[in-house]
Scaffold this motif. Structure first.
Motif, PDB file in Angstrom:
ATOM      1  N   VAL A 126       0.858  -1.185   0.000  1.00 43.87           N
ATOM      2  CA  VAL A 126       0.000   0.000   0.000  1.00 43.87           C
ATOM      3  C   VAL A 126       0.895   1.236   0.000  1.00 43.87           C
ATOM      4  O   VAL A 126       1.894   1.283   0.718  1.00 43.87           O
ATOM      5  N   THR A 153       1.690   5.624  -0.238  1.00 43.03           N
ATOM      6  CA  THR A 153       1.824   6.721   0.717  1.00 43.03           C
ATOM      7  C   THR A 153       0.738   7.769   0.479  1.00 43.03           C
ATOM      8  O   THR A 153       0.399   8.072  -0.670  1.00 43.03           O
ATOM      9  N   GLU A 188      -8.662   6.123   4.711  1.00 47.03           N
ATOM     10  CA  GLU A 188      -8.109   5.945   6.060  1.00 47.03           C
ATOM     11  C   GLU A 188      -9.037   6.630   7.055  1.00 47.03           C
ATOM     12  O   GLU A 188      -8.858   7.802   7.385  1.00 47.03           O
ATOM     13  N   SER A 242      -1.978  11.181  -3.051  1.00 46.21           N
ATOM     14  CA  SER A 242      -1.785   9.729  -3.003  1.00 46.21           C
ATOM     15  C   SER A 242      -0.642   9.359  -3.944  1.00 46.21           C
ATOM     16  O   SER A 242      -0.650   9.737  -5.120  1.00 46.21           O
ATOM     17  N   PRO A 302       0.861   5.972  -4.921  1.00 42.42           N
ATOM     18  CA  PRO A 302       0.748   4.513  -4.718  1.00 42.42           C
ATOM     19  C   PRO A 302       2.075   3.779  -4.854  1.00 42.42           C
ATOM     20  O   PRO A 302       2.255   2.726  -4.257  1.00 42.42           O
ATOM     21  N   HIS A 362      -1.933   2.799   4.788  1.00 35.16           N
ATOM     22  CA  HIS A 362      -0.939   3.550   4.025  1.00 35.16           C
ATOM     23  C   HIS A 362       0.119   4.131   4.948  1.00 35.16           C
ATOM     24  O   HIS A 362      -0.140   4.366   6.127  1.00 35.16           O
TER      25      HIS A 362
END
Lengths: 332, 332
Positions: free
Chosen positions: B87, B89, B128, B139, B141, B217
């Motif tokens: 997963v 960041t 989240e 994001s 990934p 994440h």
């Protein structure tokens, strides 16, 4: 019964060791059963010997016992070769409500003939320049402190020198003394609903080069309704203590550490430059009335537990009482 | 020179172990000299493999090297039997200024053809639910993570299996590789004014019964101007990191712990219910331009240091370059 009464002490904290040491000195054949938990209440402690600062209307019995024990402490410490910190306690008020509480405590102590002096913020900072913005305080010179871990080491040494044997499994005994702090509740049915673990977290802080030196006095305060204390050590201080009714949960929580640091920084802003050396959680042995349980539970079984926040303070008087009971040899 | 070139690697962190392992696999006779400091930069780390989130205009060389290394990571991890957290960041913005920084970073990454997506606060919390009041986010990934301590264990195992010998005193060698992180500066005059220790503190937090589960994440943010990251682990997360230019000062400071907890609580309010399992300080190997120093210092002496915050990320590419240099056998 053999000529020498065989005593098994369950518990190697300050109460168990004090009882074992004094009983061995009195001629009993003593063994200590110790599982050396890292969460023992006397290991995770500030080491305050502070019956007066802990006093509150209604708790006269605990105060009386504490004062009696404090009078035994100088001799107890001397026999062990342990130093008492000679500088007393400053209870400081952060806000007006705290100041009113200290007024009432001071007046109450006056009725008991106990020495305590109200100080202004300026007078406090003359004594401890590192104090933060405190309104006023109460000086209690008689409430001293001891390094609890040095004490435990000295007690183990003195007990061993007096002939106490240490083991992890109990052997045969004529009398068993249950002195296992919070764990005592699992060692006898009569303690099951009397003793409970009261979790507390402490931090150990060390001064670093350039940091303000630690306070000379024990400093106590309430911040946001939470009690906080700083008990000086040679190179820093012990910062305590949270209080939770959470069973045997030995975790150090983020919330607890956060609150201790936040509250201590109000009282002593220089802590940011200190090193965080240790964070630990321990279990006090709570009792219904905050007073210890010292006495026979049944023939051959004595209790010495339930000392809550006062185990270190009450160790000498507890040891004396237990040795007296062992000498009498009665069972109830 | 003997038929098999003898290589001594100074340093048992992620760079030293990766170099030693890959060199042994390539047929060199390798020993690792390791003093196993508890303050090693790869032991006290979050384990982010995050070249894109770390990118910033002007640091294209570091980004390019990081992206090259990240492409090597899946094979590197597979050979070691180590899992990469799949997963990515989330960089989150707490205030308007942060959001503007993320806008600029997103635009910059677009010019480089790197994948990154702007998300609203609502979109972030859908991913989240434990996030605090964040305005928006980014994001990334592809920016994954590895459990740095599991990695170090796996590297030691793989190196040993490949014939690497571990010692605390160097023996005779044809080539010495200086891969001792911040301590490298004391191992060769050419590194003395190039490498410097950059102290960082991290905390390890574990979820407790009833606590919100850790994020999936990696979460990064700035709070009060300070960077903070939460890197998930199996039962909690690593919370980092402070940054000080303070020489080899290995203390965990009260101020550092306070700031990390305070900042993390803004981003992830559920941390109060977590257990604080560890607080540690380590030394990154800083270099003047934040890029590593990989190359010959003199005949027979190679450097592989100066990886600053990117040692884990850059381990595969560093090992490959050093093995290439060893194979060429040149000296400059």
């Amino acid at each position: 019964m053999p000529l020498t009464t065989r005593v098994t002490v369950l518990g190697g904290g300050v109460i168990g060791l004090s009882v074992a040491w004094r009983a061995a000195c009195a001629g009993f054949a003593v063994q200590v059963v110790d599982h050396a938990s890292p969460h023992g209440g006397s290991r995770v402690a500030g080491g305050m010997l502070a019956p007066v600062t802990e006093a509150w209307p209604g708790d006269e019995e605990v105060l009386r016992l504490g004062v009696e024990s404090l009078e035994l402490w100088p001799g107890f410490a001397r026999d062990l070769g342990v130093d008492l910190s000679p500088v007393g306690t400053l209870a400081v008020a952060v806000d007006r409500a705290d100041a009113e509480v200290l007024d009432r405590l001071c007046a109450y102590l006056g009725t008991l003939g106990r020495s305590a002096t109200r100080l202004t913020g300026r007078e406090l900072r003359a004594l401890e320049p590192g104090l933060g913005q405190v309104r006023s305080g109460l000086s209690v010179p008689g409430d001293v402190a001891v390094d609890n871990r040095a004490l435990l080491d000295a007690l183990r040494g003195a007990a061993g020198a007096a002939g106490v044997r240490f083991t992890t499994e109990p052997g045969e005994a004529d009398v068993t003394v249950i002195a296992a702090g919070a764990w005592s509740r699992d060692l006898h049915p009569a303690l099951r609903h009397v003793i409970r673990p009261v979790k507390g977290e402490i931090l150990r802080l060390a001064a670093r080069p350039g940091a303000l030196p630690p306070p000379r006095h024990t400093i106590r305060a309430h911040v946001s309704g939470r009690p906080v204390y700083l008990v000086p050590r040679r190179d820093g201080f012990v910062l305590g203590a949270t209080q939770y009714e959470a069973g045997f949960d030995g975790d150090v929580t983020v919330g607890g550490v956060r609150d201790l640091l936040r509250d201590a920084e109000v009282v002593w802003p220089g802590i940011a430059e200190y090193a965080l050396v240790e964070a630990a959680a321990g279990f006090r042995a709570g009792s219904p009335d905050n007073a210890p349980v010292i006495g026979w539970l049944e023939p051959g079984v004595l209790a010495a537990t339930g000392h809550h926040r006062n185990g270190l303070l009450l160790a000498p008087v507890t040891a004396r009482r237990v040795v007296d009971l062992l000498r009498e040899g009665g069972t109830s």
